[in-house]
Design an enzyme around this catalytic site. Structure first.
Site, mmCIF file in Angstrom:
data_model
loop_
_atom_site.group_PDB
_atom_site.id
_atom_site.type_symbol
_atom_site.label_atom_id
_atom_site.label_comp_id
_atom_site.label_asym_id
_atom_site.label_seq_id
_atom_site.Cartn_x
_atom_site.Cartn_y
_atom_site.Cartn_z
ATOM 1 N N GLY A 285 0.870 -1.185 0.032
ATOM 2 C CA GLY A 285 -0.086 0.082 0.077
ATOM 3 C C GLY A 285 0.922 1.308 0.054
ATOM 4 N N CYS A 286 0.326 2.371 -0.110
ATOM 5 C CA CYS A 286 0.967 3.804 -0.317
ATOM 6 C C CYS A 286 1.366 3.945 0.895
ATOM 7 C CB CYS A 286 0.069 4.772 -1.270
ATOM 8 S SG CYS A 286 -1.469 4.916 -0.383
ATOM 9 N N TYR A 287 0.451 4.079 1.701
ATOM 10 C CA TYR A 287 1.028 4.792 3.148
ATOM 11 C C TYR A 287 1.908 3.833 3.898
ATOM 12 C CZ TYR A 287 -2.879 8.099 3.667
ATOM 13 O OH TYR A 287 -3.769 9.108 3.508
ATOM 14 N N SER B 193 5.668 4.234 2.332
ATOM 15 C CA SER B 193 6.334 5.420 2.956
ATOM 16 C C SER B 193 6.841 5.238 4.562
ATOM 17 C CB SER B 193 5.252 6.870 2.900
ATOM 18 O OG SER B 193 4.188 6.363 3.775
#
Length: 344
Positions: free
Chosen positions: A148-150, A153
């Site tokens: 996932g994107c979160y 990061s």
């Protein structure tokens, strides 16, 4: 040439895949599916692709895609990729899923956080697709669950600290995301009047990416990691800025932290560690596959504050998926991804 198919080609991650792959010297895009726009050329739907990819979108046809392609990217709602992957594996076709179907070690966790009556994928051998951790496993993988994107990061931001046992396992994460992270389909929260000149928290303490973060961070740390996570929707199209608050186990200055990060990521092309006093900004990674990381030590509270910035559609989704594909097929990892961020 690697022959590629994309299911869900007209969503934001799908069209971002096409943008990147259209300039990939070792890829041929063979199959694009869309339920909404089939029979139209992709460049008629997204004119940014005119002359780069004018392929006609087709109805969903699993058998056709598998007969034509070496790898299939699935950019579909949760629950669809497991059905495709099961058949693809039998035929020797690789699968990279940009959804959540293959991100979890334990299927029951997936089912708990992603509501729906999904097919149990526990028997499908898969690899979690963060190259900076699982590169060797990805090389041999048949099925990759793109992160996932979160979580991308956050995991990249915290990995050096957890690997070296520098911080405690209770972490607070505050993230801001561009509106494209909510997807292509219109909704009330994505309306211009709701997003413009506005920033708001959502899914506080119950975002679906929490168990994904905790799963991977705990494996890095070697014991349970707990994440308090608050995501925010920011008035921008692309980008994620995550700020992580970590309790140091002992006193440490920012230069020592910098040396730990630079040593840890010295061989990782897509992770850039900023010098002390410089902080990440989404504008500085816009349109690229890079992750920028910065930090500061709050001596008053003995807290290490880590910041990371990515483009949610590139390193947070489609770019990382192409990075995984390159690894799976023995292609130089930064092929088609050596993109200078767009600034300003």
């Amino acid at each position: 040439m690697v022959k590629v198919g994309i299911f869900g080609a007209t969503g934001y991650t799908g069209v971002e895949l096409i943008r990147i792959l259209s300039k990939h010297e070792k890829v041929e895009i063979k199959y694009l599916s869309s339920q909404s726009y089939n029979t139209k050329a992709i460049s008629d739907v997204y004119s940014s692709l005119i002359g780069f990819c004018d392929k006609v979108l087709e109805e969903v046809d699993f058998q056709k895609a598998m007969s034509e392609c070496d790898v299939i990217f699935t950019a579909l709602p949760s629950g669809h990729a497991s059905k495709i992957a099961r058949e693809a594996v039998k035929k020797g076709v690789k699968v990279i899923d940009l959804g959540a179907d293959f991100r979890f070690d334990d299927y029951s966790v997936y089912k708990e956080w992603y509501s729906g009556d999904y097919e149990d994928y526990g028997d499908i051998k898969r690899v979690y697709g963060i190259p900076e951790i699982y590169r060797d496993d990805i090389k041999e993988a048949q099925v990759v669950g793109n992160p996932g994107c979160y979580p991308t990061s956050v995991i990249l931001g915290l990995m050096p600290l957890l690997k070296n046992g520098i911080i405690e396992g209770n972490i607070i994460v505050d993230s801001k995301s561009g509106v494209s992270g909510a997807g292509h389909n219109p909704s009330y929260n994505n309306m211009y009047a709701e997003c413009n000149e506005n920033i708001k928290a959502y899914n506080v303490a119950k975002h679906r990416h929490i168990p994904e973060m905790e799963q991977e961070l705990s494996k890095i740390f070697g014991e349970k990691v707990s994440v308090v996570f608050t995501p925010h929707l920011a008035p921008m199209t692309r980008g994620i800025l995550s700020t992580m608050y970590c309790k140091l186990k002992k006193d440490m200055d920012v230069n020592t932290v910098y040396n730990i990060y630079t040593d840890f990521y010295k061989n990782e092309y897509f992770v850039k560690v900023l010098k002390p006093g410089n902080y990440p900004a989404t504008k500085n990674v816009y349109g690229s596959n890079f992750c920028h990381i910065g930090f500061e030590v709050d001596k008053h509270t003995n807290t290490l504050i880590v910041m990371s910035a990515i483009d949610n559609l590139v390193k947070g989704a489609s770019g990382q998926a192409v990075q995984n594909m390159n690894i799976m097929f023995g292609i130089e990892e930064n092929t088609a991804l050596d993109i200078v961020p767009i600034y300003p």
